[in-house]
Design a protein around this motif. Structure first.
Motif, PDB file in Angstrom:
ATOM      1  N   GLY A   1      -5.432  73.548  47.464  1.00 47.14           N
ATOM      2  CA  GLY A   1      -4.816  74.315  46.387  1.00 47.14           C
ATOM      3  C   GLY A   1      -3.783  73.553  45.596  1.00 47.14           C
ATOM      4  O   GLY A   1      -3.409  73.969  44.505  1.00 47.14           O
ATOM      5  N   PHE A   2      -3.283  72.421  46.126  1.00 45.72           N
ATOM      6  CA  PHE A   2      -2.364  71.568  45.383  1.00 45.72           C
ATOM      7  C   PHE A   2      -3.168  70.616  44.501  1.00 45.72           C
ATOM      8  O   PHE A   2      -4.069  69.931  44.988  1.00 45.72           O
ATOM      9  CB  PHE A   2      -1.471  70.760  46.323  1.00 45.72           C
ATOM     10  N   CYS A   3      -2.851  70.587  43.205  1.00 45.57           N
ATOM     11  CA  CYS A   3      -3.568  69.737  42.257  1.00 45.57           C
ATOM     12  C   CYS A   3      -2.874  68.391  42.048  1.00 45.57           C
ATOM     13  O   CYS A   3      -3.541  67.357  41.918  1.00 45.57           O
ATOM     14  CB  CYS A   3      -3.688  70.430  40.895  1.00 45.57           C
ATOM     15  N   SER A   4      -1.557  68.399  41.975  1.00 45.63           N
ATOM     16  CA  SER A   4      -0.807  67.174  41.723  1.00 45.63           C
ATOM     17  C   SER A   4       0.625  67.346  42.185  1.00 45.63           C
ATOM     18  O   SER A   4       1.120  68.468  42.325  1.00 45.63           O
ATOM     19  CB  SER A   4      -0.829  66.809  40.230  1.00 45.63           C
ATOM     20  N   GLY A   5       1.280  66.213  42.395  1.00 43.41           N
ATOM     21  CA  GLY A   5       2.698  66.194  42.702  1.00 43.41           C
ATOM     22  C   GLY A   5       3.363  65.100  41.901  1.00 43.41           C
ATOM     23  O   GLY A   5       2.899  63.954  41.893  1.00 43.41           O
ATOM     24  N   ARG A   6       4.439  65.438  41.190  1.00 44.39           N
ATOM     25  CA  ARG A   6       5.129  64.462  40.351  1.00 44.39           C
ATOM     26  C   ARG A   6       6.625  64.492  40.649  1.00 44.39           C
ATOM     27  O   ARG A   6       7.193  65.546  40.918  1.00 44.39           O
ATOM     28  CB  ARG A   6       4.897  64.766  38.869  1.00 44.39           C
ATOM     29  N   VAL A   7       7.235  63.319  40.603  1.00 47.78           N
ATOM     30  CA  VAL A   7       8.652  63.170  40.875  1.00 47.78           C
ATOM     31  C   VAL A   7       9.347  62.687  39.610  1.00 47.78           C
ATOM     32  O   VAL A   7       8.878  61.744  38.953  1.00 47.78           O
ATOM     33  CB  VAL A   7       8.899  62.160  42.019  1.00 47.78           C
ATOM     34  N   PHE A   8      10.470  63.322  39.268  1.00 49.04           N
ATOM     35  CA  PHE A   8      11.277  62.962  38.103  1.00 49.04           C
ATOM     36  C   PHE A   8      12.721  62.759  38.529  1.00 49.04           C
ATOM     37  O   PHE A   8      13.203  63.400  39.464  1.00 49.04           O
ATOM     38  CB  PHE A   8      11.234  64.064  37.045  1.00 49.04           C
ATOM     39  N   LYS A   9      13.420  61.892  37.806  1.00 47.11           N
ATOM     40  CA  LYS A   9      14.854  61.699  38.013  1.00 47.11           C
ATOM     41  C   LYS A   9      15.595  62.227  36.792  1.00 47.11           C
ATOM     42  O   LYS A   9      15.221  61.923  35.650  1.00 47.11           O
ATOM     43  CB  LYS A   9      15.182  60.218  38.229  1.00 47.11           C
ATOM     44  N   ARG A  10      16.623  63.018  37.032  1.00 51.04           N
ATOM     45  CA  ARG A  10      17.399  63.564  35.921  1.00 51.04           C
ATOM     46  C   ARG A  10      18.170  62.454  35.219  1.00 51.04           C
ATOM     47  O   ARG A  10      18.795  61.602  35.860  1.00 51.04           O
ATOM     48  CB  ARG A  10      18.371  64.631  36.421  1.00 51.04           C
ATOM     49  N   ARG A  11      18.103  62.466  33.924  1.00 56.20           N
ATOM     50  CA  ARG A  11      18.713  61.420  33.112  1.00 56.20           C
ATOM     51  C   ARG A  11      20.230  61.355  33.350  1.00 56.20           C
ATOM     52  O   ARG A  11      20.925  62.361  33.262  1.00 56.20           O
ATOM     53  CB  ARG A  11      18.427  61.690  31.633  1.00 56.20           C
ATOM     54  N   ASP A  12      20.712  60.154  33.668  1.00 54.55           N
ATOM     55  CA  ASP A  12      22.152  59.870  33.814  1.00 54.55           C
ATOM     56  C   ASP A  12      22.836  60.689  34.906  1.00 54.55           C
ATOM     57  O   ASP A  12      24.042  60.902  34.857  1.00 54.55           O
ATOM     58  CB  ASP A  12      22.877  60.092  32.477  1.00 54.55           C
ATOM     59  N   SER A  13      22.101  61.131  35.910  1.00 48.80           N
ATOM     60  CA  SER A  13      22.719  61.923  36.983  1.00 48.80           C
ATOM     61  C   SER A  13      23.376  61.012  38.013  1.00 48.80           C
ATOM     62  O   SER A  13      22.830  59.988  38.409  1.00 48.80           O
ATOM     63  CB  SER A  13      21.664  62.794  37.673  1.00 48.80           C
ATOM     64  N   LYS A  14      24.586  61.385  38.419  1.00 44.53           N
ATOM     65  CA  LYS A  14      25.344  60.647  39.439  1.00 44.53           C
ATOM     66  C   LYS A  14      26.112  61.658  40.301  1.00 44.53           C
ATOM     67  O   LYS A  14      26.997  62.337  39.795  1.00 44.53           O
ATOM     68  CB  LYS A  14      26.326  59.670  38.770  1.00 44.53           C
ATOM     69  N   PRO A  15      25.780  61.781  41.594  1.00 50.38           N
ATOM     70  CA  PRO A  15      24.683  61.119  42.296  1.00 50.38           C
ATOM     71  C   PRO A  15      23.329  61.574  41.753  1.00 50.38           C
ATOM     72  O   PRO A  15      23.249  62.553  41.015  1.00 50.38           O
ATOM     73  CB  PRO A  15      24.888  61.528  43.751  1.00 50.38           C
ATOM     74  N   SER A  16      22.284  60.873  42.131  1.00 51.04           N
ATOM     75  CA  SER A  16      20.966  61.094  41.538  1.00 51.04           C
ATOM     76  C   SER A  16      20.411  62.472  41.891  1.00 51.04           C
ATOM     77  O   SER A  16      20.454  62.907  43.042  1.00 51.04           O
ATOM     78  CB  SER A  16      19.994  60.023  42.015  1.00 51.04           C
ATOM     79  N   GLU A  17      19.901  63.135  40.854  1.00 48.78           N
ATOM     80  CA  GLU A  17      19.209  64.405  41.049  1.00 48.78           C
ATOM     81  C   GLU A  17      17.729  64.199  40.756  1.00 48.78           C
ATOM     82  O   GLU A  17      17.362  63.620  39.731  1.00 48.78           O
ATOM     83  CB  GLU A  17      19.774  65.493  40.133  1.00 48.78           C
ATOM     84  N   TYR A  18      16.887  64.695  41.639  1.00 51.64           N
ATOM     85  CA  TYR A  18      15.443  64.536  41.495  1.00 51.64           C
ATOM     86  C   TYR A  18      14.771  65.902  41.386  1.00 51.64           C
ATOM     87  O   TYR A  18      15.253  66.903  41.925  1.00 51.64           O
ATOM     88  CB  TYR A  18      14.862  63.762  42.678  1.00 51.64           C
ATOM     89  N   LEU A  19      13.659  65.901  40.688  1.00 50.50           N
ATOM     90  CA  LEU A  19      12.839  67.096  40.502  1.00 50.50           C
ATOM     91  C   LEU A  19      11.421  66.782  40.928  1.00 50.50           C
ATOM     92  O   LEU A  19      10.869  65.745  40.537  1.00 50.50           O
ATOM     93  CB  LEU A  19      12.864  67.533  39.033  1.00 50.50           C
ATOM     94  N   MET A  20      10.842  67.657  41.725  1.00 53.26           N
ATOM     95  CA  MET A  20       9.432  67.560  42.070  1.00 53.26           C
ATOM     96  C   MET A  20       8.692  68.730  41.431  1.00 53.26           C
ATOM     97  O   MET A  20       9.124  69.885  41.562  1.00 53.26           O
ATOM     98  CB  MET A  20       9.236  67.578  43.587  1.00 53.26           C
ATOM     99  N   LEU A  21       7.613  68.424  40.745  1.00 51.92           N
ATOM    100  CA  LEU A  21       6.747  69.442  40.155  1.00 51.92           C
ATOM    101  C   LEU A  21       5.366  69.352  40.799  1.00 51.92           C
ATOM    102  O   LEU A  21       4.730  68.301  40.771  1.00 51.92           O
ATOM    103  CB  LEU A  21       6.606  69.236  38.639  1.00 51.92           C
ATOM    104  N   TYR A  22       4.948  70.453  41.378  1.00 51.47           N
ATOM    105  CA  TYR A  22       3.618  70.526  41.976  1.00 51.47           C
ATOM    106  C   TYR A  22       2.777  71.528  41.188  1.00 51.47           C
ATOM    107  O   TYR A  22       3.168  72.696  41.052  1.00 51.47           O
ATOM    108  CB  TYR A  22       3.701  70.979  43.435  1.00 51.47           C
ATOM    109  N   GLU A  23       1.637  71.079  40.696  1.00 55.63           N
ATOM    110  CA  GLU A  23       0.699  71.989  40.049  1.00 55.63           C
ATOM    111  C   GLU A  23      -0.257  72.533  41.102  1.00 55.63           C
ATOM    112  O   GLU A  23      -0.759  71.780  41.951  1.00 55.63           O
ATOM    113  CB  GLU A  23      -0.063  71.264  38.944  1.00 55.63           C
ATOM    114  N   LEU A  24      -0.499  73.842  41.037  1.00 55.23           N
ATOM    115  CA  LEU A  24      -1.299  74.537  42.036  1.00 55.23           C
ATOM    116  C   LEU A  24      -2.504  75.203  41.387  1.00 55.23           C
ATOM    117  O   LEU A  24      -2.465  75.562  40.199  1.00 55.23           O
ATOM    118  CB  LEU A  24      -0.459  75.610  42.736  1.00 55.23           C
ATOM    119  N   ASP A  25      -3.568  75.387  42.171  1.00 57.22           N
ATOM    120  CA  ASP A  25      -4.717  76.129  41.649  1.00 57.22           C
ATOM    121  C   ASP A  25      -4.293  77.530  41.221  1.00 57.22           C
ATOM    122  O   ASP A  25      -4.769  78.063  40.216  1.00 57.22           O
ATOM    123  CB  ASP A  25      -5.811  76.226  42.711  1.00 57.22           C
TER     124      ASP A  25
END
Length: 216
Positions: A40-64
């Motif tokens: 049911g999981f189609c994809s997983g992507r990782v993003f880093k928030r621009r200029d974040s200190k400490p670093s903030e990350y976002l994961m986006l998972y596309e689902l069926d």
């Protein structure tokens, strides 16, 4: 293009500098692949928030579809975390997680941009954010897609072993909008246009750049 039956799961976390290398290796060498292997999981992507200190990350998972979040396959993974996952979970700060159904997709529904702007809505999605406005945003130069997701809290609130290992509470929200573009300048223009047309969006967007992705 609108495939409103599809699902999306969004997860934010902040990581301390001394743990960031281990965190990124965990994401890109184990965790995203593990998640995308769940039926049911189609994809997983990782993003880093621009200029974040400490670093903030976002994961986006596309689902069926959104019901994947309460499926046996996914819950089994959440309740049997790997040793690496057990080490990472307590280090995550400012954790937010929410998933649900994509109520609108404009542009190329199966396309992805390397730069995204995302805004969370604590209550309902603004009424002024109409399908017509979303479609117009997706037609801007170098914009790939615009997506709106409404959270299904019954699925994202299920108690699991992974959840019990995190020190921070999951921040609740009602929905989100994601704008995906080919570069930073085009993303900034799209954010300006969206904020001009829908005042509730002014200052609401967080800007992220792609770090990693995997597709089933």
């Amino acid at each position: 293009m609108n495939e409103s039956h599809r699902g999306l799961l969004a997860i934010w976390s902040t990581i301390a500098p001394e743990a960031e290398t281990d965190y990124l290796h965990w994401l890109t060498r184990e965790h995203v692949f593990e998640r995308v292997s769940v039926p049911g999981f189609c994809s997983g992507r990782v993003f880093k928030r621009r200029d974040s200190k400490p670093s903030e990350y976002l994961m986006l998972y596309e689902l069926d579809h959104a019901e994947v979040m309460s499926s046996e396959g996914y819950l089994t993974r959440l309740n049997a975390p790997t040793p690496w996952t057990q080490r990472i979970m307590p280090t995550l700060m400012h954790f937010r997680r929410g998933g649900g159904t994509l109520s609108h997709e404009a542009g190329h529904a199966r396309g992805h941009g390397s730069h995204i702007a995302i805004a969370r809505f604590e209550d309902d999605i603004p009424a002024a954010l109409t399908g017509e406005r979303l479609d117009a945003l997706a037609q801007l130069d170098w914009v790939v897609a615009v997506r709106v997701m409404r959270v299904q809290s019954d699925s994202t609130s299920i108690s699991t072993r992974e959840k019990s290992m995190r020190r921070s509470e999951e921040g609740a929200f009602a929905g989100l909008i994601v704008i995906e573009a080919l570069d930073r300048a085009s993303l900034d223009r799209a954010v300006t246009a969206a904020s001009r047309d829908v005042p509730e969006l002014d200052g609401a967007f967080q800007l992220h750049d792609a770090v990693f992705g995997s597709h089933r």
